[in-house]
Design a protein around this motif. Sequence first.
Motif, PDB file in Angstrom:
ATOM      1  N   ARG A  15      48.039  39.437  47.653  1.00 39.35           N
ATOM      2  CA  ARG A  15      46.879  38.644  48.389  1.00 39.35           C
ATOM      3  C   ARG A  15      46.825  37.131  47.871  1.00 39.35           C
ATOM      4  O   ARG A  15      47.551  36.775  46.856  1.00 39.35           O
ATOM      5  CB  ARG A  15      45.536  39.366  48.121  1.00 39.35           C
ATOM      6  N   LYS A  75      42.282  38.218  41.951  1.00 39.93           N
ATOM      7  CA  LYS A  75      42.275  39.055  41.010  1.00 39.93           C
ATOM      8  C   LYS A  75      41.693  38.481  39.806  1.00 39.93           C
ATOM      9  O   LYS A  75      41.930  37.305  39.373  1.00 39.93           O
ATOM     10  CB  LYS A  75      43.496  39.840  40.548  1.00 39.93           C
ATOM     11  N   TYR A  94      37.499  38.130  41.592  1.00 42.33           N
ATOM     12  CA  TYR A  94      36.823  39.444  41.173  1.00 42.33           C
ATOM     13  C   TYR A  94      37.197  39.495  39.706  1.00 42.33           C
ATOM     14  O   TYR A  94      38.262  39.005  39.205  1.00 42.33           O
ATOM     15  CB  TYR A  94      37.682  40.633  41.684  1.00 42.33           C
ATOM     16  N   HIS A  96      35.401  42.103  37.441  1.00 42.45           N
ATOM     17  CA  HIS A  96      35.335  43.567  36.774  1.00 42.45           C
ATOM     18  C   HIS A  96      35.174  43.474  35.115  1.00 42.45           C
ATOM     19  O   HIS A  96      35.939  44.225  34.384  1.00 42.45           O
ATOM     20  CB  HIS A  96      36.364  44.219  37.348  1.00 42.45           C
ATOM     21  N   LEU A 130      32.361  42.650  47.788  1.00 40.65           N
ATOM     22  CA  LEU A 130      33.195  43.947  47.368  1.00 40.65           C
ATOM     23  C   LEU A 130      33.602  44.848  48.492  1.00 40.65           C
ATOM     24  O   LEU A 130      34.621  45.232  48.617  1.00 40.65           O
ATOM     25  CB  LEU A 130      32.434  44.819  46.173  1.00 40.65           C
ATOM     26  N   MET A 133      36.866  44.894  50.467  1.00 44.68           N
ATOM     27  CA  MET A 133      38.078  45.290  49.670  1.00 44.68           C
ATOM     28  C   MET A 133      37.624  46.881  49.353  1.00 44.68           C
ATOM     29  O   MET A 133      38.821  47.746  49.476  1.00 44.68           O
ATOM     30  CB  MET A 133      38.400  44.599  48.217  1.00 44.68           C
ATOM     31  N   ASP A 270      38.948  49.859  38.358  1.00 45.54           N
ATOM     32  CA  ASP A 270      38.849  48.569  37.990  1.00 45.54           C
ATOM     33  C   ASP A 270      37.457  48.435  37.215  1.00 45.54           C
ATOM     34  O   ASP A 270      37.539  47.433  36.584  1.00 45.54           O
ATOM     35  CB  ASP A 270      38.731  47.537  39.364  1.00 45.54           C
ATOM     36  N   ALA A 299      44.662  49.596  40.474  1.00 43.08           N
ATOM     37  CA  ALA A 299      43.536  48.503  40.164  1.00 43.08           C
ATOM     38  C   ALA A 299      43.276  47.591  41.385  1.00 43.08           C
ATOM     39  O   ALA A 299      42.153  46.950  41.411  1.00 43.08           O
ATOM     40  CB  ALA A 299      43.134  48.003  38.558  1.00 43.08           C
ATOM     41  N   ASN A 300      44.627  47.675  41.748  1.00 43.30           N
ATOM     42  CA  ASN A 300      44.076  46.539  43.014  1.00 43.30           C
ATOM     43  C   ASN A 300      44.844  46.814  44.405  1.00 43.30           C
ATOM     44  O   ASN A 300      45.941  46.298  44.855  1.00 43.30           O
ATOM     45  CB  ASN A 300      45.065  45.377  42.423  1.00 43.30           C
ATOM     46  N   PRO A 302      43.962  47.116  47.442  1.00 39.10           N
ATOM     47  CA  PRO A 302      44.066  46.279  48.472  1.00 39.10           C
ATOM     48  C   PRO A 302      45.425  45.309  48.481  1.00 39.10           C
ATOM     49  O   PRO A 302      45.807  44.838  49.585  1.00 39.10           O
ATOM     50  CB  PRO A 302      42.852  45.740  48.907  1.00 39.10           C
TER      51      PRO A 302
END
Length: 371
Positions: A15, A75, A94, A96, A130, A133, A270, A299-300, A302
């Motif tokens: 992305r 990310k 993001y 987290h 959020l 995604m 995540d 954890a990613n 998308p």
Amino acid sequence: MRVAVPKEIKNHEYRVALTPTGARELAARGHDVSVQASAGEGAGFSDADYEAAGARIEADVEALWQGAELVLKVKEPQPGEVARLTPQHTLFTYLHLAAEETLTRGLMKSGATCIAYETLTDARGGLPLLAPMSTVAGRMAVQAGAHSLEKAQGGAGVLLPGVPGVAPANVTVIGGGVVGENAARMALGLGADVTILDKSLERLEVLDDRYQGRIKTVYSTADALDSAARESDMVIGAVLIPGAAAPKLITREMLGHMKPGSVLVDVAIDQGGCFETSKPTTHAEPTYIVDGIVHYCVANMPGAVARTSTQGLTNATLPFVLALADKGWKQALSDDAHFLPGLNVHAGQVTYQAVADAFGLDSVDPASVVR
Ligand SMILES: NC(=O)C1=CN([C@@H]2O[C@H](COP(=O)(O)OP(=O)(O)OC[C@H]3O[C@@H](n4cnc5c(N)ncnc54)[C@H](O)[C@@H]3O)[C@@H](O)[C@H]2O)C=CC1
Ligand SMILES: CC(=O)C(=O)O
Ligand SMILES: [Mg+2]
């Protein structure tokens, strides 16, 4: 404002934080937008697309970060990126943080202003940055889980819809929010027998009404989790306590009660994951097996469907990006009570209570830093 869009460097992350459409909106308002060379490639956007939108392509990553005031990412910053952050930067991405003490401390040390997509709120009690995604990850969770159920992946060899004369698979989704509802919809569409567990009766009422009994709803208790572990072919972890580490709902001991070859998909990874045996994986090696149970903990998620995800993400972030660029972070956050909870770290201090609690740190009220 000088806005920079680096190329994402996390494993198999395709992305990019801004589409050419988003770049055009910023450039039209007089902002100086720099996009790292080939940053959009994985999502199907060429450097020429960004140039046509009024952005500048920067090949030198060092220069890109050094020249920036506002950095837009997808990310959480990877170690090399944390090292580039300074007090001049506002980072919007993001984060987290409750699952990442080293990152939290790194961001504190950088002195940068760090605003997380996932902790912004909206007037309906949702998490608007959020949600897009989570929609993607929820829909993908069932694809990933169905693939993991195949024998060659270590699974039990179960087909979700079954066949005439053979019952469909049981899919349990823990957490009936955005991820959970989207996962349940997909599983239902594929013909599985679907149950959602949630702690919120209000949420279970909405789901019951919306799916008219086609998805079963169960109040989430230790007993319900125990039954889910024993009876399910696939369990999808989709819980969230905003900003905080996820509670561990399926323990290692419970794996022993599960059917061999069943699958755990931990979308909540995540935030640290909601199964005791979860650890983050990557798209390169998405699964591992513990006690005969296949775990998928990317954890990613998308990032694998980067074209769809990038467009969905920019649609949601753009109004906030424009506010940051037009007004600066302080004014943008102080003007919008739902933007303010996005602030996680500023000038060396944690400004989000649940993150501070996760690591025994002091936190500062975000309202006090925007005054
Ligand atoms: N792995 C990935 O690539 C991605 C992960 N996520 C993550 O997925 C998780 C879920 O996100 P959303 O669905 O957007 O959150 P949400 O806030 O829409 O839904 C969470 C739900 O969990 C429920 N819940 C909380 N504690 C519970 C418990 N003990 N038992 C049962 N239900 C409980 C809440 O009542 C709520 O309905 C988050 O951690 C999010 O960061 C989101 C997108 C991508
Ligand atoms: C929400 C998130 O962490 C992601 O889309 O990768
Ligand atoms: Mg994630």
